[in-house]
Design an enzyme around this catalytic site. Structure first.
Site, PDB file in Angstrom:
ATOM      1  CE  LYS A  52      -3.795  -2.333   2.336  1.00 60.09           C
ATOM      2  NZ  LYS A  52      -4.431  -2.707   3.600  1.00 60.09           N
ATOM      3  CD  GLN A  96      -3.376  -4.379   6.746  1.00 59.17           C
ATOM      4  OE1 GLN A  96      -3.332  -3.361   6.073  1.00 59.17           O
ATOM      5  NE2 GLN A  96      -3.946  -5.491   6.306  1.00 59.17           N
ATOM      6  CG  ASP A 119      -9.832  -0.180   5.005  1.00 62.14           C
ATOM      7  OD1 ASP A 119      -9.608  -0.308   3.793  1.00 62.14           O
ATOM      8  OD2 ASP A 119      -9.113  -0.674   5.894  1.00 62.14           O
TER       9      ASP A 119
END
Ligand code: NAD
Length: 286
Positions: A52, A96, A119
């Site tokens: 990422k 994460q 997200d």
């Protein structure tokens, strides 16, 4: 029969995004910032976060990886998130997953301001998506949608989503519903999955079961998006990544299918970067 080249499509979209970020920088003097919070030393998470960051740097997003020891307390993590929520220079916050078991994942995700929830996982953003008025859409479902749109008109199409996780299956079903597909959501307790597969124009496979879907499960000319990323040991005793669909087995029967790797994965990262720019603009009413 056709392989949907997610890697190529994502590379093209990343180039477009790079141009948009450049214009944004020139016009508004803003480089969006994405913070990725990584707790502990999960090897898969380390690789995902590294990828990422590389892609964020490539397109011109400022990315910060906040590494925390696996012993960080829930209270400490909540404080760290709160500080990022208040920091006007931070546009997107991603924690994460998975988190260590002593931390309540839902509590952490819901602590991220919905305006920085890149997200799209927190309850406000999932609620807005379910109501058909999304603020930000979870990255993997959004990536799947973009791939589907290159192959089929969604309005009126029948779509089967396999898996009901909060990060893939459920939001995927809401997103397809919002795009006027007729959606069935299957999960581990679903009966006659094979018959359901055969009835649908589109299958989104996200069960995490390697090569579960075979040729005799799918409708002629179906479009298949394979979200699964499963590591197995092949005939030559080598570790390989495969999807939830038996790709070579179904290939001749379907209209189009994504490979694993090189299908949904690169699109997920693209959508994360796109969401970062989107949140940066929305928060400033631009
Ligand atoms: P998860 O384990 O949280 O959820 C799996 C879902 O599949 C559950 O809802 C379960 O009910 C359902 N399921 C399990 N067995 C089933 C069966 N026999 N029949 C029907 N449904 C069944 O997983 P997840 O986080 O949603 O991820 C799913 C897969 O997608 C995994 O392989 C994961 O690695 C992969 N993934 C890929 C990306 C990407 O960017 N490509 C992103 C996220 C997840």
């Amino acid at each position: 029969m056709k392989s949907i080249n997610g890697k190529k499509i994502a590379a093209y979209l990343n180039e477009e995004l790079k141009d948009k970020l450049k214009s944004f920088r020139i016009k508004e003097n803003i480089t969006p910032t994405l913070v990725v919070v990584l707790v502990g030393e999960n090897p898969a998470s380390n690789i995902y976060v590294k990828n990422k960051k590389i892609k964020a740097d490539e397109v011109g997003i400022n990315s910060v990886v906040k590494k925390l020891d696996s012993g960080v307390t829930e209270k400490q993590l909540l404080e760290i998130i709160d500080n990022y929520n208040k920091d006007n220079n931070v546009d997107g916050i991603l924690v994460q997953l998975p988190l260590p078991s002593h931390i309540n994942t839902e509590k952490i995700i819901d602590a991220i301001s919905y305006e920085k929830d890149v997200d799209g996982f927190n309850s406000k953003n999932i609620g807005l998506l379910a109501q058909g008025r999304p603020y930000v859409v979870p990255c993997t479902p959004l990536g799947c949608l973009k791939l589907l749109k290159t192959e089929i008109e969604l309005m009126g199409a029948s779509a089967l989503v396999i898996g009901r996780s909060n990060i893939v299956g459920r939001p995927m079903s809401y997103l397809l519903t919002n795009h006027h597909a007729t959606v069935t959501l299957a999960h581990s307790k679903t009966q006659n999955l094979k018959q359901l597969c055969k009835r649908n124009d589109i299958i989104i496979a996200a069960s995490g079961i390697p090569k579960m879907i075979k040729k005799d499960w799918v409708k002629d000319k179906a479009i298949i998006i394979d979200v699964g990323i499963n590591q197995i040991v092949d005939e030559d005793n080598k570790k390989v990544l495969v999807g939830d669909v038996d790709y070579s087995n179904v290939f001749s029967k379907v209209k189009a299918i994504t490979p694993v790797p090189g299908g949904v994965g690169p699109m997920t990262i693209h959508c994360l970067l796109e969401n970062t720019l989107k949140l940066s603009m929305l928060r400033r009413n631009l």
